[in-house]
Design an enzyme around this catalytic site. Structure first.
Site, PDB file in Angstrom:
ATOM      1  NE  ARG A   1      -4.242  -5.861   2.136  1.00 34.34           N
ATOM      2  CZ  ARG A   1      -5.215  -4.968   2.214  1.00 34.34           C
ATOM      3  NH1 ARG A   1      -6.272  -5.056   1.419  1.00 34.34           N
ATOM      4  NH2 ARG A   1      -5.132  -3.940   3.044  1.00 34.34           N
TER       5      ARG A   1
ATOM      6  CG  ASP B   1      -7.614 -15.498   9.641  1.00 34.12           C
ATOM      7  OD1 ASP B   1      -8.402 -14.998  10.476  1.00 34.12           O
ATOM      8  OD2 ASP B   1      -7.424 -16.724   9.548  1.00 34.12           O
TER       9      ASP B   1
ATOM     10  CB  SER C   1     -11.374 -13.771  13.588  1.00 34.69           C
ATOM     11  OG  SER C   1     -10.077 -13.254  13.332  1.00 34.69           O
TER      12      SER C   1
ATOM     13  N   PRO D   1       0.845  -4.972  10.770  1.00 41.47           N
ATOM     14  CG  PRO D   1       2.628  -6.247  10.007  1.00 41.47           C
ATOM     15  CD  PRO D   1       1.151  -6.323  10.253  1.00 41.47           C
TER      16      PRO D   1
ATOM     17  CG  HIS E   1       3.759  -6.055  -0.299  1.00 44.99           C
ATOM     18  ND1 HIS E   1       4.034  -5.012   0.570  1.00 44.99           N
ATOM     19  CD2 HIS E   1       2.573  -6.565   0.109  1.00 44.99           C
ATOM     20  CE1 HIS E   1       3.052  -4.916   1.460  1.00 44.99           C
ATOM     21  NE2 HIS E   1       2.157  -5.851   1.204  1.00 44.99           N
TER      22      HIS E   1
ATOM     23  CG  ASP F   1       6.939  -6.181  -9.690  1.00 41.55           C
ATOM     24  OD1 ASP F   1       7.633  -5.361 -10.321  1.00 41.55           O
ATOM     25  OD2 ASP F   1       6.897  -7.394  -9.961  1.00 41.55           O
TER      26      ASP F   1
END
Length: 329
Positions: A68, A73, A82, A168, A198, A247
């Site tokens: 993630r 990033d 960053s 998003p 995911h 899941d």
């Protein structure tokens, strides 16, 4: 090539070597290519893999956490580390952005960087550490591996407003998702494949509550039993901070179960379920991935390389940070 990227069998669940279609691409004016550290730090990939393997063996949840980090990033001004910077009196960290509040895995990146600094001081960027660690995170959970083009540099500043603007939303509809990914040069297939990340990890109730109660604005495309189970999770275990797996079938196995969940109307986030249910090419691709794990593995690995090539702005000051949490001076 580091041992972490070696193919071990024909099964997609074992690491799968994916060659970068563009072995040389630019990021902030720097060329990225496989084998960038072969001379300057030949053990770099082995060091990253050793730390990741040790951590995941005792804390499997660190794998999706590190994966993630790479997404968060790259979607904020390109893949420049960053997201690792701490706030200072002169700069607010990307970590302060609401989408980044639940990020984890920073200590794992710190340990990898510390070992690399001992082996080859000032050579391997924090941005490349995240790229390599995310590849190993996937393969250590049974997913594919791929050759990672390297040579990224680290940002000397953060951009918390970009984090809020470009990541998003878990509540996004399909149009919003397509626009977010297109901003970074990622097409519809990249988006659907990358969403397969995911298949591992968890989300907090505050990010899936609206979907479970049917007020996400996307209708009621949800399995009723699944919605009820997740509502109980929110009520019973800590409210907004209650976590649920993306899941349930195999939450720490990198497979294609995520797409089967979408077909069963059991996508955890609104942005997950947005990929399936409206007919057309998106439904077809989700069905393909749900049945063909090898196809998903190939497309995911290819899309990860493409996402890893997202460049920071060409005029942005960069360096190789000695400590991933702060600039060099």
């Amino acid at each position: 090539m580091a041992s972490s990227a070696k193919s071990k069998s024909s099964s997609w669940l074992a690491p799968l070597i994916i060659s970068c279609a563009l072995l040389a691409c630019t990021a902030n004016g720097h060329f990225l290519y496989v084998g960038y550290y072969d001379r300057s730090c030949p053990n770099a990939e082995d060091i990253v893999h050793f730390v990741m393997a040790s951590k995941v063996a005792t804390q499997p949840a660190m794998a999706p956490a590190v994966l993630r980090l790479f997404f968060h990033d790259c979607f904020i001004n390109g893949c420049d580390a960053s997201v690792l910077l701490d706030s200072t009196s002169h700069m607010e960290s990307d970590k302060a952005a609401e989408p980044n509040e639940s990020l984890a895995g920073f200590d794992v990146i710190d340990e990898i960087k510390s070992r690399l600094e001992s082996a080859c001081p000032g050579v391997v960027s924090c941005a490349d550490v995240i790229a390599l660690a995310s590849r190993d995170a996937v393969s250590l959970l049974g997913g594919p591996a791929w050759n990672v083009p390297l040579g990224r540099k680290d940002a000397r500043t953060a951009n918390v407003s970009a984090a809020d603007a470009y990541l998003p939303s878990p509540h996004a509809n399909l149009t919003e998702l397509l626009n977010k990914f297109a901003t970074h040069g990622l097409d519809a297939q990249d988006m659907v494949a990358l969403s397969g990340a995911h298949t591992v990890g968890t989300a907090r109730c505050q990010n899936y509550r609206a979907r479970m109660y049917g007020y996400d604005g996307e209708g009621n495309i949800i399995d009723p039993a699944f919605a009820e189970a997740r509502r109980r999770t929110c009520h019973a275990v800590g409210g907004d901070d209650a976590v649920a797996p993306f899941d349930e079938e195999s939450p720490l196995r990198f497979d294609n179960a995520y797409y089967r969940d979408l077909i069963a109307r059991r996508g955890l986030l609104t942005s997950d379920q947005a990929l399936y249910g409206c007919g057309g090419p998106f439904d077809n691709l989700v069905r393909t991935y749900s049945k063909d794990g090898e196809r998903f593995a190939r497309d995911f690995a290819t899309a990860m390389v493409k996402m890893g090539n997202i460049s920071p702005p060409s005029d942005m000051p960069v360096e190789v940070r000695l400590n991933c949490r702060r600039i060099n001076y």
